[in-house]
Design a protein around this motif. Structure first.
Motif, PDB file in Angstrom:
ATOM      1  N   THR A 153       0.862  -1.182   0.000  1.00 10.16           N
ATOM      2  CA  THR A 153       0.000   0.000   0.000  1.00 10.16           C
ATOM      3  C   THR A 153       0.894   1.227   0.000  1.00 10.16           C
ATOM      4  OG1 THR A 153      -1.778  -1.093   1.228  1.00 10.16           O
ATOM      5  CG2 THR A 153      -1.742   1.316   1.271  1.00 10.16           C
ATOM      6  N   ALA A 154       0.599   2.198  -0.843  1.00  5.06           N
ATOM      7  CA  ALA A 154       1.425   3.410  -0.935  1.00  5.06           C
ATOM      8  C   ALA A 154       0.994   4.390   0.145  1.00  5.06           C
ATOM      9  CB  ALA A 154       1.299   4.041  -2.323  1.00  5.06           C
ATOM     10  N   LEU A 155       1.729   4.413   1.251  1.00  6.53           N
ATOM     11  CA  LEU A 155       1.329   5.222   2.399  1.00  6.53           C
ATOM     12  C   LEU A 155       1.219   6.715   2.076  1.00  6.53           C
ATOM     13  CD1 LEU A 155       0.597   5.160   5.400  1.00  6.53           C
ATOM     14  CD2 LEU A 155       3.029   5.377   5.923  1.00  6.53           C
ATOM     15  N   LEU A 158      -1.870   7.198  -0.018  1.00  6.77           N
ATOM     16  CA  LEU A 158      -3.055   6.901   0.785  1.00  6.77           C
ATOM     17  C   LEU A 158      -3.420   8.085   1.677  1.00  6.77           C
ATOM     18  CD1 LEU A 158      -5.187   4.865   1.816  1.00  6.77           C
ATOM     19  CD2 LEU A 158      -3.480   4.076   3.469  1.00  6.77           C
ATOM     20  N   VAL A 159      -2.414   8.704   2.301  1.00  6.06           N
ATOM     21  CA  VAL A 159      -2.667   9.877   3.135  1.00  6.06           C
ATOM     22  C   VAL A 159      -3.306  10.993   2.316  1.00  6.06           C
ATOM     23  CG1 VAL A 159      -1.555  11.709   4.471  1.00  6.06           C
ATOM     24  CG2 VAL A 159      -0.864   9.343   4.807  1.00  6.06           C
ATOM     25  N   LEU A 160      -2.779  11.233   1.127  1.00  5.32           N
ATOM     26  CA  LEU A 160      -3.331  12.286   0.270  1.00  5.32           C
ATOM     27  C   LEU A 160      -4.777  11.989  -0.122  1.00  5.32           C
ATOM     28  CD1 LEU A 160      -0.325  13.017  -2.118  1.00  5.32           C
ATOM     29  CD2 LEU A 160      -1.239  14.520  -0.360  1.00  5.32           C
ATOM     30  N   LEU A 161      -5.043  10.743  -0.495  1.00  5.58           N
ATOM     31  CA  LEU A 161      -6.402  10.392  -0.924  1.00  5.58           C
ATOM     32  C   LEU A 161      -7.385  10.462   0.234  1.00  5.58           C
ATOM     33  CD1 LEU A 161      -5.741   7.433  -3.408  1.00  5.58           C
ATOM     34  CD2 LEU A 161      -5.967   9.878  -3.889  1.00  5.58           C
ATOM     35  N   THR A 347      -4.445   0.979  -2.901  1.00 10.57           N
ATOM     36  CA  THR A 347      -3.721   2.060  -3.568  1.00 10.57           C
ATOM     37  C   THR A 347      -2.234   1.723  -3.656  1.00 10.57           C
ATOM     38  OG1 THR A 347      -5.295   3.675  -2.720  1.00 10.57           O
ATOM     39  CG2 THR A 347      -3.181   4.511  -3.464  1.00 10.57           C
ATOM     40  N   LYS A 348      -1.637   1.837  -4.808  1.00 17.03           N
ATOM     41  CA  LYS A 348      -0.237   1.437  -5.002  1.00 17.03           C
ATOM     42  C   LYS A 348       0.660   2.655  -5.234  1.00 17.03           C
ATOM     43  CE  LYS A 348      -0.820  -3.041  -4.842  1.00 17.03           C
ATOM     44  NZ  LYS A 348      -2.111  -2.986  -4.167  1.00 17.03           N
ATOM     45  N   ALA A 349       0.949   2.927  -6.486  1.00 17.63           N
ATOM     46  CA  ALA A 349       1.781   4.060  -6.923  1.00 17.63           C
ATOM     47  C   ALA A 349       3.172   4.049  -6.312  1.00 17.63           C
ATOM     48  CB  ALA A 349       1.063   5.376  -6.699  1.00 17.63           C
ATOM     49  N   VAL A 378      -0.328   2.477 -11.358  1.00 17.70           N
ATOM     50  CA  VAL A 378      -1.082   3.661 -11.775  1.00 17.70           C
ATOM     51  C   VAL A 378      -2.568   3.335 -11.878  1.00 17.70           C
ATOM     52  CG1 VAL A 378      -1.427   5.307 -13.662  1.00 17.70           C
ATOM     53  CG2 VAL A 378       0.891   4.703 -12.949  1.00 17.70           C
ATOM     54  N   GLY A 379      -2.894   2.161 -12.442  1.00 16.87           N
ATOM     55  CA  GLY A 379      -4.290   1.773 -12.578  1.00 16.87           C
ATOM     56  C   GLY A 379      -4.983   1.620 -11.242  1.00 16.87           C
ATOM     57  N   SER A 380      -4.307   0.989 -10.266  1.00 15.01           N
ATOM     58  CA  SER A 380      -4.926   0.783  -8.957  1.00 15.01           C
ATOM     59  C   SER A 380      -5.179   2.108  -8.257  1.00 15.01           C
ATOM     60  CB  SER A 380      -4.040  -0.117  -8.089  1.00 15.01           C
ATOM     61  OG  SER A 380      -2.917   0.591  -7.593  1.00 15.01           O
ATOM     62  N   THR A 381      -4.257   3.045  -8.406  1.00 17.16           N
ATOM     63  CA  THR A 381      -4.408   4.350  -7.757  1.00 17.16           C
ATOM     64  C   THR A 381      -5.554   5.145  -8.380  1.00 17.16           C
ATOM     65  OG1 THR A 381      -2.026   4.345  -7.339  1.00 17.16           O
ATOM     66  CG2 THR A 381      -3.175   6.431  -7.068  1.00 17.16           C
ATOM     67  N   MET A 382      -5.694   5.051  -9.687  1.00 22.56           N
ATOM     68  CA  MET A 382      -6.760   5.791 -10.365  1.00 22.56           C
ATOM     69  C   MET A 382      -8.142   5.228 -10.043  1.00 22.56           C
ATOM     70  SD  MET A 382      -5.053   6.556 -14.110  1.00 22.56           S
ATOM     71  CE  MET A 382      -6.464   7.532 -14.649  1.00 22.56           C
ATOM     72  N   LEU A 383      -8.210   3.982  -9.625  1.00 18.71           N
ATOM     73  CA  LEU A 383      -9.504   3.385  -9.282  1.00 18.71           C
ATOM     74  C   LEU A 383     -10.022   3.846  -7.918  1.00 18.71           C
ATOM     75  CD1 LEU A 383      -8.921  -0.327 -10.384  1.00 18.71           C
ATOM     76  CD2 LEU A 383     -10.587   1.256 -11.372  1.00 18.71           C
ATOM     77  N   THR A 384      -9.135   4.290  -7.047  1.00 17.81           N
ATOM     78  CA  THR A 384      -9.486   4.469  -5.639  1.00 17.81           C
ATOM     79  C   THR A 384     -10.609   5.475  -5.419  1.00 17.81           C
ATOM     80  OG1 THR A 384      -7.210   3.919  -5.035  1.00 17.81           O
ATOM     81  CG2 THR A 384      -8.580   4.963  -3.348  1.00 17.81           C
ATOM     82  N   ILE A 385     -10.410   6.720  -5.829  1.00 19.19           N
ATOM     83  CA  ILE A 385     -11.396   7.769  -5.565  1.00 19.19           C
ATOM     84  C   ILE A 385     -12.746   7.467  -6.206  1.00 19.19           C
ATOM     85  CG2 ILE A 385     -11.976  10.193  -5.942  1.00 19.19           C
ATOM     86  CD1 ILE A 385     -10.020   9.877  -3.720  1.00 19.19           C
ATOM     87  N   PRO A 386     -12.817   7.098  -7.506  1.00 18.23           N
ATOM     88  CA  PRO A 386     -14.131   6.826  -8.107  1.00 18.23           C
ATOM     89  C   PRO A 386     -14.902   5.705  -7.407  1.00 18.23           C
ATOM     90  CG  PRO A 386     -12.468   7.061  -9.813  1.00 18.23           C
ATOM     91  CD  PRO A 386     -11.735   6.999  -8.511  1.00 18.23           C
ATOM     92  N   VAL A 387     -14.196   4.703  -6.874  1.00 20.49           N
ATOM     93  CA  VAL A 387     -14.881   3.584  -6.230  1.00 20.49           C
ATOM     94  C   VAL A 387     -15.270   3.914  -4.790  1.00 20.49           C
ATOM     95  CG1 VAL A 387     -14.617   1.197  -5.448  1.00 20.49           C
ATOM     96  CG2 VAL A 387     -13.782   1.866  -7.707  1.00 20.49           C
ATOM     97  N   VAL A 388     -14.360   4.556  -4.046  1.00 24.45           N
ATOM     98  CA  VAL A 388     -14.583   4.778  -2.619  1.00 24.45           C
ATOM     99  C   VAL A 388     -15.560   5.911  -2.348  1.00 24.45           C
ATOM    100  CG1 VAL A 388     -13.463   5.465  -0.459  1.00 24.45           C
ATOM    101  CG2 VAL A 388     -12.353   3.818  -1.978  1.00 24.45           C
ATOM    102  N   LYS A 389     -15.494   6.975  -3.113  1.00 23.89           N
ATOM    103  CA  LYS A 389     -16.297   8.166  -2.820  1.00 23.89           C
ATOM    104  C   LYS A 389     -17.791   7.875  -2.729  1.00 23.89           C
ATOM    105  CE  LYS A 389     -16.504  13.076  -4.038  1.00 23.89           C
ATOM    106  NZ  LYS A 389     -15.988  14.113  -4.974  1.00 23.89           N
ATOM    107  N   PRO A 390     -18.411   7.190  -3.696  1.00 27.14           N
ATOM    108  CA  PRO A 390     -19.849   6.914  -3.557  1.00 27.14           C
ATOM    109  C   PRO A 390     -20.166   5.952  -2.414  1.00 27.14           C
ATOM    110  CG  PRO A 390     -18.951   5.844  -5.518  1.00 27.14           C
ATOM    111  CD  PRO A 390     -17.907   6.760  -5.011  1.00 27.14           C
TER     112      PRO A 390
END
Length: 403
Positions: A153-155, A158-161, A347-349, A378-390
């Motif tokens: 997990t990219a700490l 993750l903090v930023l998100l 989240t990776k990155a 990059v793909g895993s990080t881009m998925l985070t906000i769209p999936v988690v927010k709703p």
């Protein structure tokens, strides 16, 4: 014209590119929902790096991002991420971690072990074909390395998100920070095993023993000095821990996080802490995000790399979600809770890119493997906000759940 410019002038040209290009893409393209500015900065660094810009315009790349400029950028980047992770460590409540050690241990353990297993299985499938193992990589090293890359997990990201989702300081954010921090410390120990660096493993044990003694001392010092001095003393402590951890082979970011984790947040003014983190994010973290991409030297290597990246993305995401859902079942979490935690932890990155870069430098994996891992991150990080927010919007009450 090139010879007439000093290193300082070329450095400022690089800084102009670093701060301008990603911001314009992010703002004009309105990418914030699926690609926050931090993601655009990472991708921008990859595009500006030797694999794309350097290949298309080699003379321009060698002029702007020459070794002297890259060295200066790396220095800023290292200190920037150390300060950022230090603040994240300060905001982690260790007393709460100890009180909830069973819940934290179960969740962090499964969040690491299951995606490690899934990623290792994916690596075994990849090794049935040529081109994925480096000349110095034994099969078990490649399998464990790819598996760990899927588990990380990219700490910092993750903090930023979590800050973007407004949950960093809420109970659910602190829970996720506990899980991620435990797993990230384990990463560098696994890396030492992969590299068979037994000398460094001894150093790591020495570092941990020395750190425990030094942490006790710094806690006593911090409570006895004026509040205005704590910032300066804290930064001295940060630099010392970063150096010691890197010397021991645990990586300077592990030392940075631990140096903050043993400091209590209530020793600092909360408003000042917010302003400090915001200034780091605004003024120097973009250099870290871009410089990480600039250090990547990769070759696309055909459609097989994209297939491998898709396989690794499925293994990483499915493994993380499976591990967290299993933890949720064991701990009695409510419906939907494990999904939110799992998607954030996948989240990776940056951390994975650093991890994979070391494997590439040691020739344990090939450029093609590194490229597949990079695309997966990059793909895993881009998925985070769209999936988690709703999901957070539907289950808003989970923000206040401590475990």
């Amino acid at each position: 014209m090139h010879t007439a410019m000093s290193t300082t002038e070329i450095f400022l040209i690089a800084m102009l590119i670093i701060f301008t290009v990603p911001y314009l893409v992010w703002r004009i393209g309105r990418t914030d929902h699926y690609a926050p500015l931090v993601v655009v900065q990472i991708i921008g660094g990859i595009l500006l790096g030797p694999g794309i810009l350097g290949a298309a315009f080699p003379e321009y790349y060698r002029f702007v991002f020459n070794p002297q400029v890259v060295t200066a950028l790396n220095g800023i980047a290292w200190w920037a991420v150390m300060m950022f992770v230090w603040v994240a460590g300060i905001e982690l409540d260790l007393r709460e971690t100890w009180r909830r050690r069973r819940e934290t241990g179960v969740t962090a353990g499964l969040a690491l072990a299951v995606p490690l297993l899934f990623g290792s299985l994916a690596a075994m499938l990849m090794l049935r074909f040529d081109g994925w193992a480096g000349p110095n990589g034994q099969s078990w090293q490649v399998i464990l390395g790819i598996g760990m890359a899927c588990a990380v997990t990219a700490l910092p990201i993750l903090v930023l998100l979590m800050e973007k989702l407004d949950i960093l300081r809420q109970p659910i954010g602190q829970r996720i920070l506990r899980y991620a921090s435990m797993d990230d410390v384990a990463i560098w120990g696994v890396l030492a095993c992969i590299l068979l660096d037994w000398d460094r493993m001894g150093r790591q044990l020495g570092f941990l023993a020395g750190f425990a003694i030094a942490a006790f001392a710094i806690r006593r010092i911090m409570t006895r000095i004026p509040a205005s001095d704590r910032w300066y003393v804290g930064l001295v402590w940060l630099a010392a821990c970063g150096f010691a951890a890197d010397w021991a082979g645990l990586h300077f970011m592990v030392g940075a996080f631990l140096s903050g984790a043993v400091i209590d947040a209530d020793w600092f003014d909360q408003k000042q802490m917010d302003e400090f983190r915001g200034n780091i994010l605004l003024a120097v973290m973009p250099v870290f995000f871009l410089s990480t991409g600039l250090r990547t030297n990769w070759d696309v290597g055909g459609l097989a790399v994209f297939g491998a990246a898709a396989l690794l993305l499925v293994a990483a995401v499915a493994g993380k979600l499976a591990g967290i859902h299993l933890a949720g079942r064991l701990l009695g979490w409510e419906k939907g809770e494990a999904s939110i935690v799992g998607w954030l932890l996948q989240t990776k990155a940056l951390i994975m890119i650093i991890f994979a870069n070391i494997l590439l430098d040691k020739q344990i994996i090939t450029n093609e493997t590194f490229t597949a891992l990079l695309l997966m991150a990059v793909g895993s990080t881009m998925l985070t906000i769209p999936v988690v927010k709703p999901r957070l919007a539907r289950l808003a009450h989970l923000r206040d759940k401590k475990g």
